[in-house]
Design an enzyme around this catalytic site. Structure first.
Site, mmCIF file in Angstrom:
data_model
loop_
_atom_site.group_PDB
_atom_site.id
_atom_site.type_symbol
_atom_site.label_atom_id
_atom_site.label_comp_id
_atom_site.label_asym_id
_atom_site.label_seq_id
_atom_site.Cartn_x
_atom_site.Cartn_y
_atom_site.Cartn_z
ATOM 1 N N SER A 1 0.805 -1.226 0.000
ATOM 2 C CA SER A 1 0.000 0.000 0.000
ATOM 3 C C SER A 1 0.836 1.273 0.000
ATOM 4 O O SER A 1 0.317 2.353 -0.275
ATOM 5 C CB SER A 1 -0.961 0.011 1.200
ATOM 6 O OG SER A 1 -0.230 0.039 2.412
ATOM 7 N N SER B 1 15.546 -3.681 6.980
ATOM 8 C CA SER B 1 16.193 -2.406 7.224
ATOM 9 C C SER B 1 17.670 -2.612 7.514
ATOM 10 O O SER B 1 18.062 -3.581 8.175
ATOM 11 C CB SER B 1 15.528 -1.727 8.421
ATOM 12 O OG SER B 1 16.244 -0.588 8.802
ATOM 13 N N TYR C 1 12.946 -2.087 17.300
ATOM 14 C CA TYR C 1 13.110 -2.108 15.836
ATOM 15 C C TYR C 1 14.513 -2.553 15.471
ATOM 16 O O TYR C 1 14.705 -3.408 14.599
ATOM 17 C CB TYR C 1 12.815 -0.715 15.266
ATOM 18 C CG TYR C 1 12.938 -0.644 13.764
ATOM 19 C CD1 TYR C 1 11.899 -1.065 12.948
ATOM 20 C CD2 TYR C 1 14.083 -0.151 13.164
ATOM 21 C CE1 TYR C 1 12.013 -1.005 11.563
ATOM 22 C CE2 TYR C 1 14.198 -0.082 11.784
ATOM 23 C CZ TYR C 1 13.161 -0.510 10.998
ATOM 24 O OH TYR C 1 13.269 -0.450 9.629
#
Length: 149
Positions: A11, A133, A147
């Site tokens: 998206s 990442s 994260y």
């Protein structure tokens, strides 16, 4: 028959761009993410050779549903691109937010890779691209402990 790719996180961001690229290369693209309106807009842009499957991969049952709904479509490329980060002090970030991040960034990637890989091995075809990442290669950083981990 056109090759078929499934892109999670389609998206926005990198997932959206990968879906565009695969479509331009002649793939039939199955777009998956939580935000249906954005997926429908992208599907309209890409044309008839797309399918939308709304799915929140932070939910294990939703990962299983995504696999069950698409496994018969002879997917030859899986792109695990759904992900997000939460910024804040480790002691102040809500546990629920961090667990949802782990489920999205780690558990969903593991589940979908495992589920589709067995089909790819059985068919002797298929590719998996796991988008990650570069933060995972660092020693950590401020305000994003979960994260980075």
């Amino acid at each position: 028959m056109a090759k078929t790719a499934l892109v999670t996180g389609a998206s926005s961001g990198i997932g959206r761009e990968i879906a565009r690229d695969l479509s331009a290369r002649g793939f039939r693209v199955i777009l998956s993410a939580r935000r249906e309106e954005r997926l429908r807009e992208l599907a309209e842009e890409l044309g008839d050779n797309t399918r939308v499957v709304v799915c929140d991969v932070s939910d294990r049952e939703e990962c299983l549903r995504l696999y069950e709904e698409t496994k018969s479509e002879k997917i030859s490329v899986l792109v695990n691109c759904a992900g997000f980060g939460a910024v804040g002090s480790f002691d102040k970030l809500p546990l629920d937010t961090e667990l949802k991040m782990i489920d999205t960034n780690v558990t969903a990637v593991h589940m979908l890779t495992k589920l589709f890989l067995k089909d790819f091995v059985a068919a002797d075809r298929g590719y998996i691209m796991n988008i990650a990442s570069s933060a995972g290669l660092m020693y950590g950083g401020p305000m994003m402990a979960t994260y980075y981990a």
